[in-house]
Enzyme design. Structure first.
Site, PDB file in Angstrom:
ATOM      1  N   GLU A 228      30.269 -68.390 -37.522  1.00 12.76           N
ATOM      2  CA  GLU A 228      31.132 -69.310 -38.267  1.00 12.76           C
ATOM      3  C   GLU A 228      31.444 -70.573 -37.477  1.00 12.76           C
ATOM      4  OE1 GLU A 228      31.694 -69.280 -41.295  1.00 12.76           O
ATOM      5  OE2 GLU A 228      31.003 -67.264 -41.753  1.00 12.76           O
TER       6      GLU A 228
ATOM      7  N   TYR B  57      39.778 -72.073 -42.451  1.00 14.38           N
ATOM      8  CA  TYR B  57      38.524 -71.550 -43.000  1.00 14.38           C
ATOM      9  C   TYR B  57      37.981 -70.404 -42.151  1.00 14.38           C
ATOM     10  CZ  TYR B  57      33.656 -70.725 -43.508  1.00 14.38           C
ATOM     11  OH  TYR B  57      32.471 -70.060 -43.623  1.00 14.38           O
TER      12      TYR B  57
ATOM     13  N   ASP C  75      35.615 -73.273 -48.189  1.00 12.51           N
ATOM     14  CA  ASP C  75      34.914 -74.276 -47.391  1.00 12.51           C
ATOM     15  C   ASP C  75      34.514 -75.422 -48.312  1.00 12.51           C
ATOM     16  OD1 ASP C  75      32.887 -73.191 -48.905  1.00 12.51           O
ATOM     17  OD2 ASP C  75      31.408 -73.427 -47.324  1.00 12.51           O
TER      18      ASP C  75
END
Length: 295
Positions: A42, A125, A143
């Site tokens: 991520e 996020y 996102d």
DNA sequence: CATTCGTGGTC
DNA sequence: TGACCAAGAAT
């Protein structure tokens, strides 16, 4: 009255069904991939395309399969391993996050969104993405892809605005009630935005919810608000910082100021950027005045 | 809330 | 060719 076509959880169900057939086989989505691996993916994926992340992620997971493994590594190794993914402060923060996981959580990536958000480089996020994709929690994950899907499907607008607190509520309104499906929906909505409801020319013909899309039903109106200006790169400090760091990544011993002069002509800008790199902890100065990646 | 922070592929 | 864009965070 016939029907008020409010887009709701049934659209979310449809998107989950679509995902089961259309999802990409990405390495960090494979079964058995733990929350640490998800966190690394991520952070790398922040503002960076999947294709560029894949090989670097594989190398990182092989070298540093746990937070504890990364936490003990000198920043220079981490910056070099980051390669040219861009925004190298992310590499530094990921290492700091690993240290924090070791110190505060016994080496185990926390499953709690608040604890995740407290880690360096982990924001709204990423914290929810790790809780959802890494731990299977039914967390709303928003996102840029999801914001675009919601803007079109729900609000009938061509483009998403800036991130807002209300984004979480918007996506919650589409989320299937079943927890397992809700977890799937979070990836599915992102995937729809990444593959179908794309920023350029959306492939509406391939969209599972095209018949309910408020934007299509409104006749695909163009974006009306102010055009969001694209970031310049050539000639900016970002380019200069990149050049300087490039020199230091290649060099395997400290370099003098002269070696950095080749990276950028303008001495004023070069000096400013070197200072900012030093301030960021991406560059270190040795006792004899030379420069190196931080040891 | 607007800016800053890399890099390279695509149309 | 160059504008546009790619799973954001920090300030």
């Amino acid at each position: 009255m016939t029907s008020t076509a409010t887009v709701g959880p049934d659209a979310g169900e449809t998107i989950v069904d679509w995902y089961e057939t259309a999802a990409r086989d990405l390495p960090w989505r494979r079964p058995g991939v733990d929350a640490w691996a998800v966190l690394v993916s991520e952070v790398m994926l922040q503002q960076t395309p999947v294709a560029r992340v894949e090989p670097v992620w594989r190398e990182w997971m092989a070298r540093w399969p746990t937070p504890g493994a990364l936490a003990t590594v000198p920043p220079a190794d981490v910056i070099r391993a980051w390669g040219k993914l861009g925004y190298p402060r992310r590499a530094l923060r990921l290492r700091e996050a690993a240290v924090a996981v070791v110190e505060r959580h016994g080496g185990v990536v926390p499953a709690d969104v608040s604890a995740l958000e407290a880690l360096p480089g982990v924001g709204t996020y990423t914290a929810r993405a790790v809780a959802c994709f890494g731990y299977g929690q039914p967390q709303p994950v928003v996102d840029t892809n999801v914001r675009r899907v919601v803007a079109r499907l729900v609000h009938g607008r061509a483009e998403a605005g800036n991130a807002r607190a209300a984004d979480l509520a918007d996506i919650a309104a589409l989320t299937p009630p079943d927890a397992r499906r809700a977890t799937r929906f979070s990836v599915a909505a992102m995937e729809l935005g990444a593959l179908v409801c794309v920023a350029g020319t959306p492939r509406c013909g391939a969209c599972p919810v095209r018949d309910r899309c408020a934007w299509r039903l409104a006749g695909c109106p163009p974006h009306d608000g102010p055009p969001r200006r694209v970031q310049k790169f050539a000639g900016t400090d970002r380019q200069v910082r990149g050049r300087l760091l490039d020199v230091l990544r290649e060099a395997h011993e400290p370099v003098d100021a002269a070696a950095l002069e080749a990276a950028w002509e303008d001495a004023v800008q070069r000096g400013r950027c070197l200072d900012s790199l030093l301030a960021d902890g991406l560059v270190e100065q040795t006792d004899d005045g030379r420069f190196t990646l931080p040891t």
